[in-house]
Design an enzyme around this catalytic site. Sequence first.
Site, mmCIF file in Angstrom:
data_model
loop_
_atom_site.group_PDB
_atom_site.id
_atom_site.type_symbol
_atom_site.label_atom_id
_atom_site.label_comp_id
_atom_site.label_asym_id
_atom_site.label_seq_id
_atom_site.Cartn_x
_atom_site.Cartn_y
_atom_site.Cartn_z
ATOM 1 N NE ARG A 96 19.490 -12.396 15.857
ATOM 2 C CZ ARG A 96 20.935 -12.723 15.746
ATOM 3 N NH1 ARG A 96 21.412 -13.229 14.837
ATOM 4 N NH2 ARG A 96 21.636 -12.754 16.864
ATOM 5 C CG ASP A 113 -2.560 -5.516 5.746
ATOM 6 O OD1 ASP A 113 -1.770 -6.354 6.385
ATOM 7 O OD2 ASP A 113 -2.498 -4.439 5.391
ATOM 8 C CG ASP A 129 -3.710 -2.652 -1.452
ATOM 9 O OD1 ASP A 129 -4.924 -2.770 -2.148
ATOM 10 O OD2 ASP A 129 -3.784 -2.804 -0.117
ATOM 11 C CG HIS A 130 -6.670 0.658 -1.646
ATOM 12 N ND1 HIS A 130 -7.976 1.014 -2.135
ATOM 13 C CD2 HIS A 130 -6.548 -0.259 -0.899
ATOM 14 C CE1 HIS A 130 -8.677 0.051 -1.688
ATOM 15 N NE2 HIS A 130 -7.930 -0.734 -0.950
ATOM 16 C CB SER A 163 -0.829 -0.011 1.065
ATOM 17 O OG SER A 163 -0.031 0.166 2.441
HETATM 18 ZN ZN LIG Z 1 -8.251 -2.507 -0.125
#
Ligand SMILES: [Zn+2]
Length: 352
Positions: A305, A280, A83-84, A50
């Site tokens: 870690r 997501d 995304d978007h 995104s």
């Molecule tokens: Zn979306």
Amino acid sequence: MPLVSMKQALEEAAKGGYGVGAFNVNNMEQIQAIMRAAEELDAPVIIQASRGALKYSDMVYLKKLMEAAVIRHPDVKVVLHLDHGNSPETCVQAMDLGFTSVMMDGSLMADGKTIASYEYNVEVTAKVVELAHARGVSVEGELGALGGIEDGHGAGIAVDDTTHLTDPEQAVDFVKKTGIDCLALAIGTSHGAYKTMRYDKDGNALPPRLALDRIEKIEANLAAAGFPDFPLVMHGSSSVPQELVAMVNKYGGKMKAAMGVPMEDIQFGIKRGVRKINVDTDGRIAMTAAVRKVFMETPEKFDPRDWLGPAREALYELIKGKMIDFGQAGHGKDYEPRSLEQIKAEYAAQKK
Ligand SMILES: [Zn+2]
């Protein structure tokens, strides 16, 4: 293996009758978890970033991590998707970085918040299609507006507001006028963990009411207009697994009662033309639960870690389950990838 085009990945998914999970990434651990799951299950996959992710991790870092992913997993067919995208400029930036697919979300204005007019959406999406197809890059458009807000993106529509759902008649016009490769639907899903305003008398969240019949109508209308098997996209499709929410809260979290999209609803969509499923939130919850567990059980630990590792493992397990449920597992060798140059030539031939 180069990155593959969304157009080809979704055409193949339609042939195979499966959906392809599109998983959001912000860092190395997430990319590694998704690629490992894809390789082990022989699954084609979509990795998406995104605008928020590109800001957080810096576009160049993310691009280089994806290059590493392709080198380490040469047999995995992976689409790299924006995304978007909020404007043609953002989409072009992603294309310049080597993304093989972009979403132009013209359902909202460039601020990512204000609901746009249909005319604006058509105009801006068609513009991105022209720019993208000239490079062989695929485009996802969105019609109707999704509920919720994610990464600062969204109109903040209440999740039970049904006035912004995708209009099945308009969908055909939109696909015709823009030339997009896949269409994101607003059918009552929303971004984030809190997808529902429905609770039972004990305060437990009930699943959101989705307008699943619209998927059938939209797919049928598109087929009748000469777009058979047109790939549809479901956003906000996390299932918000209750055991993961419980784990977050068990280890000191305070997530409210939440409920996502049941897997049966997603599979219903896949049977009717949904080919890309965005997930997501579930990954976020899985990673957070794993990290909280480490911190609570072994508070003496301080090596990153020790908690990033379990977070990566938890995401890998989650993604594997999704890949099996969406049906993409085992389809990694169904087809030979076509280069973006080939796809570009196909677009050009279509235009004539
Ligand atoms: Zn979306």
